[in-house]
Design an enzyme around this catalytic site. Structure first.
Site, PDB file in Angstrom:
ATOM      1  N   GLU A 287       0.870  -1.179   0.000  1.00 34.75           N
ATOM      2  CA  GLU A 287       0.000   0.000   0.000  1.00 34.75           C
ATOM      3  C   GLU A 287       0.900   1.221   0.000  1.00 34.75           C
ATOM      4  OE1 GLU A 287      -3.180  -0.039  -0.701  1.00 34.75           O
ATOM      5  OE2 GLU A 287      -2.681  -2.137  -0.956  1.00 34.75           O
ATOM      6  N   CYS A 321      -1.658   9.232   3.946  1.00 37.15           N
ATOM      7  CA  CYS A 321      -1.672   8.867   2.527  1.00 37.15           C
ATOM      8  C   CYS A 321      -2.968   9.347   1.892  1.00 37.15           C
ATOM      9  CB  CYS A 321      -1.523   7.370   2.377  1.00 37.15           C
ATOM     10  SG  CYS A 321      -2.723   6.470   3.343  1.00 37.15           S
TER      11      CYS A 321
HETATM   12  P1  NAD Z   1       8.869   4.796   3.426  1.00 33.96           P
HETATM   13  O1  NAD Z   1       8.608   4.186   2.110  1.00 33.96           O
HETATM   14  O2  NAD Z   1      10.033   5.690   3.577  1.00 33.96           O
HETATM   15  O3  NAD Z   1       9.064   3.637   4.519  1.00 33.96           O
HETATM   16  C1  NAD Z   1       8.090   2.634   4.745  1.00 33.96           C
HETATM   17  C2  NAD Z   1       8.741   1.473   5.445  1.00 33.96           C
HETATM   18  O4  NAD Z   1       9.697   0.885   4.562  1.00 33.96           O
HETATM   19  C3  NAD Z   1       9.526   1.866   6.699  1.00 33.96           C
HETATM   20  O5  NAD Z   1       9.389   0.846   7.673  1.00 33.96           O
HETATM   21  C4  NAD Z   1      10.953   1.916   6.189  1.00 33.96           C
HETATM   22  O6  NAD Z   1      11.908   1.717   7.205  1.00 33.96           O
HETATM   23  C5  NAD Z   1      10.940   0.755   5.224  1.00 33.96           C
HETATM   24  N1  NAD Z   1      12.003   0.736   4.213  1.00 33.96           N
HETATM   25  C6  NAD Z   1      12.591   1.770   3.584  1.00 33.96           C
HETATM   26  N2  NAD Z   1      13.519   1.311   2.712  1.00 33.96           N
HETATM   27  C7  NAD Z   1      13.507  -0.038   2.798  1.00 33.96           C
HETATM   28  C8  NAD Z   1      14.226  -1.084   2.154  1.00 33.96           C
HETATM   29  N3  NAD Z   1      15.153  -0.858   1.234  1.00 33.96           N
HETATM   30  N4  NAD Z   1      13.928  -2.352   2.503  1.00 33.96           N
HETATM   31  C9  NAD Z   1      12.958  -2.629   3.421  1.00 33.96           C
HETATM   32  N5  NAD Z   1      12.274  -1.681   4.064  1.00 33.96           N
HETATM   33  C10 NAD Z   1      12.536  -0.405   3.753  1.00 33.96           C
HETATM   34  O7  NAD Z   1       7.516   5.503   3.878  1.00 33.96           O
HETATM   35  P2  NAD Z   1       7.226   6.330   5.207  1.00 33.96           P
HETATM   36  O8  NAD Z   1       7.891   7.655   5.101  1.00 33.96           O
HETATM   37  O9  NAD Z   1       7.493   5.488   6.408  1.00 33.96           O
HETATM   38  O10 NAD Z   1       5.653   6.505   5.123  1.00 33.96           O
HETATM   39  C11 NAD Z   1       5.036   7.476   4.341  1.00 33.96           C
HETATM   40  C12 NAD Z   1       4.541   6.875   3.037  1.00 33.96           C
HETATM   41  O11 NAD Z   1       3.634   5.817   3.325  1.00 33.96           O
HETATM   42  C13 NAD Z   1       3.759   7.867   2.203  1.00 33.96           C
HETATM   43  O12 NAD Z   1       4.104   7.691   0.859  1.00 33.96           O
HETATM   44  C14 NAD Z   1       2.310   7.462   2.442  1.00 33.96           C
HETATM   45  O13 NAD Z   1       1.436   7.836   1.424  1.00 33.96           O
HETATM   46  C15 NAD Z   1       2.439   5.984   2.560  1.00 33.96           C
HETATM   47  N6  NAD Z   1       1.321   5.401   3.289  1.00 33.96           N
HETATM   48  C16 NAD Z   1       0.413   4.670   2.561  1.00 33.96           C
HETATM   49  C17 NAD Z   1      -0.685   4.129   3.202  1.00 33.96           C
HETATM   50  C18 NAD Z   1      -1.701   3.331   2.436  1.00 33.96           C
HETATM   51  O14 NAD Z   1      -2.497   2.626   3.053  1.00 33.96           O
HETATM   52  N7  NAD Z   1      -1.717   3.395   1.122  1.00 33.96           N
HETATM   53  C19 NAD Z   1      -0.864   4.323   4.570  1.00 33.96           C
HETATM   54  C20 NAD Z   1       0.082   5.068   5.268  1.00 33.96           C
HETATM   55  C21 NAD Z   1       1.177   5.596   4.614  1.00 33.96           C
END
Ligand code: NAD
Length: 516
Positions: A287, A321
């Site tokens: 997501e 999001c």
């Molecule tokens: P992010 O993509 O930076 O990180 C998300 C997760 O991925 C974190 O736990 C991070 O540590 C991990 N991560 C990062 N790089 C990685 C890698 N190489 N391997 C494995 N894990 C890795 O996002 P964020 O800043 O934590 O959250 C904000 C984003 O999430 C926004 O884009 C928002 O729209 C989205 N979001 C979407 C929903 C939905 O339901 N669609 C809900 C909440 C947030």
């Protein structure tokens, strides 16, 4: 069993609730700065390397230090999870569901304490934190019941055939990696973890680096509720060090990810690659981001529209999001609407969320602060700044609600996810044009249409291509079981968290047939 009903939100106009919350906050403040270990196979492990989790409202304040897992600990966690899987996957569904119900009761009893942790670790206002905790409870209550229903309904789905005895069963997948974002640090972490677990899987939970303490509190609650060792292994760490390693590991059966488009696409690619020793196609649930629009139709009440926009765009500093980051308004009310939203944005009080009169708190960290302020600079070249545009990271990471008018639909601030309190306005001449503009990004998560025209609402129902479409209300605030949540296109795999099909993603159907 009592049917599922969403957890009521706390009424903070009631002085008794205000006092109860203040007491919980004072208790949590006494616990700041503690050190938290990894939890692998039920054992506490202190690796001597730590994530320093700070309060975004007051960056000098340490919320807690959380041990960091390295590759060795990921290997240990995978082993512990597969060991636990042998018994957990065979545990009667009713007992797995009971773990969720018990955990819900524990969190409900200490509701304000969980919310207070989010106020300090994620910069959520009292009301936003309360909604987050309520949603975590909802996921526990809802997925527990969903799993019981899924197990019961299985055989009813089959067509009888004389001379054969046929059964189906939804069995779990194996060991999964749970990778949540920081912005719903209890609700999403809980939902993603317990959905996989109630279906019989065991997991490695790698929380976001910004909010590991509240994730640890969830693991404690699950343990208190009787979760066997190894079912949820708590492995925070630097994503650059362990993220790819974990997702690309041959022993990971599925990945449940919520986060940005960029990281999601990268992990999708990694998960798709078969590596030596890997015996399955990894299931990948992602997501991702949004660029959510509110369409305001001719004839709609400007005051109501302005309030809906401000609520959707600036609640929790736009770090949802589902937050509104684009407004597409009909030319007949465009000017008046821009002015009113700008007025309301300027009146928003921004500051440390410990002050209950604050409208919205900080953004999560320095990186987010830089990203958002750099988009504000881009916006100055793409539109007319009518509110905000100012920010300060001296004490905490504060960005004032910012409004740009007269922005072209293909401008960067109209296309790219900013994930902060920034909203851009564009003017259209017809409803059809509005929907065309609304659909003109790579994303497709949420959207609202504010209109009194039934034909236009019907048109939007068919043509506005988003996973969660709302009419005459804000575009945030999906409720578990009421509004199954997930997006189209680059917003993700449309998993629909909190919906009736979500648990299927963490199961596989086995069909057994015996000739009589
Ligand atoms: P992010 O993509 O930076 O990180 C998300 C997760 O991925 C974190 O736990 C991070 O540590 C991990 N991560 C990062 N790089 C990685 C890698 N190489 N391997 C494995 N894990 C890795 O996002 P964020 O800043 O934590 O959250 C904000 C984003 O999430 C926004 O884009 C928002 O729209 C989205 N979001 C979407 C929903 C939905 O339901 N669609 C809900 C909440 C947030």
């Amino acid at each position: 069993m009592i049917p599922y009903r969403p957890e009521p939100l706390t009424d903070f106009n009631n002085p008794a609730n205000q006092e109860a919350f203040a007491a919980a906050l004072a208790k949590v403040e006494q616990e700041l700065g503690r050190t938290y270990p990894l939890v692998i196979g039920g054992k506490r492990i202190d690796t001597g390397r730590y994530i320093e989790s700070i309060n975004p409202s007051k960056k000098a304040e340490l919320v807690g230090r959380v041990a960091m897992a390295g590759k060795d600990e990921i290997e240990q966690a995978l082993k512990a999870a597969w060991d636990a899987y042998r018994t957990w996957s065979r545990m009667p569904v009713i007992e797995r569901a009971a773990l969720l119900f018990k955990t819900a009761a524990i969190i409900r009893r200490r509701k304000h304490e969980f919310s207070a942790w989010m106020l300090l670790e994620a910069g959520k206002s009292r009301a936003e934190a309360d909604a987050d905790t309520a949603e975590a409870i909802d996921f526990l209550e809802y997925y527990g019941r969903q799993m019981i229903d899924l197990a019961r309904r299985a055989d009813d789905l089959l067509t009888p055939l004389s001379g054969e005895d046929n059964h189906i069963e939804y069995i779990p997948l194996g060991v999964g990696a749970i990778i949540p974002p920081w912005n719903f640090p209890l609700a999403i972490v809980t939902g993603m973890t317990v959905s996989a677990v109630v279906a019989g899987n065991t997991v490695l939970l790698k929380p976001a680096i910004q909010t590991p303490v509240i994730a640890y509190k969830l693991v404690e609650a699950l343990e208190e509720a009787g979760m066997p060792a190894g079912v949820v292994n708590f492995v925070p760490g630097d994503p650059a060090e362990i993220g790819d390693f974990m997702v690309g590991h041959k022993d990971v059966r599925f990945i449940s990810f919520t986060g940005s488009k960029q990281v999601g696409l990268h992990l999708n690619e990694l998960a798709a690659k078969q590596i030596p020793g890997q015996r399955w196609i990894k299931r990948f649930v992602a997501e991702m981001g949004g660029k959510d629009a509110i369409v305001v139709d001719e004839g709609y009440d400007v005051e109501m529209a302005a309030k809906t926009i401000v609520q959707s765009a600036f609640g929790f500093s736009g770090q949802k999001c589902s937050a509104c980051s684009r407004v597409i308004a009909h030319e007949s009310l465009y000017g008046e609407l821009v002015d009113r939203v700008a007025e309301l944005a300027k009146a928003f009080k921004v500051g440390d969320v410990r002050d209950a009169s604050v409208g919205t708190g900080p953004v999560i960290d320095q990186k987010a602060f830089e990203k958002i302020t750099s988009y504000i600079e881009i916006g100055r070249g793409e539109g007319r700044l009518v509110a905000g545009g100012t920010a300060s990271n001296e004490v905490g990471f504060f960005v004032n609600p910012t409004v740009f008018a007269d922005v072209k639909p293909d401008a960067r601030i109209m296309q790219e996810e900013i994930f902060g309190p920034v909203v851009a306005f564009t003017k259209v001449r017809s409803f059809e044009e509005a929907i065309e503009v609304a659909n003109s990004t790579d994303f497709g998560l949420t959207g609202s249409v504010l209109s009194n025209n039934r034909e236009h609402l019907a048109y939007a129902r068919h043509h506005f291509h988003v996973g969660n479409l709302y009419f005459n209300r804000k575009c945030t605030g999906a409720i578990v079981g009421v509004h199954p949540f997930g997006g189209f296109n680059m917003s993700g795999t449309d998993s629909k968290a909190g919906g009736p099909d979500y648990l299927l993603l963490f199961t596989q159907m086995k069909s057994v047939s015996e000739l009589l």
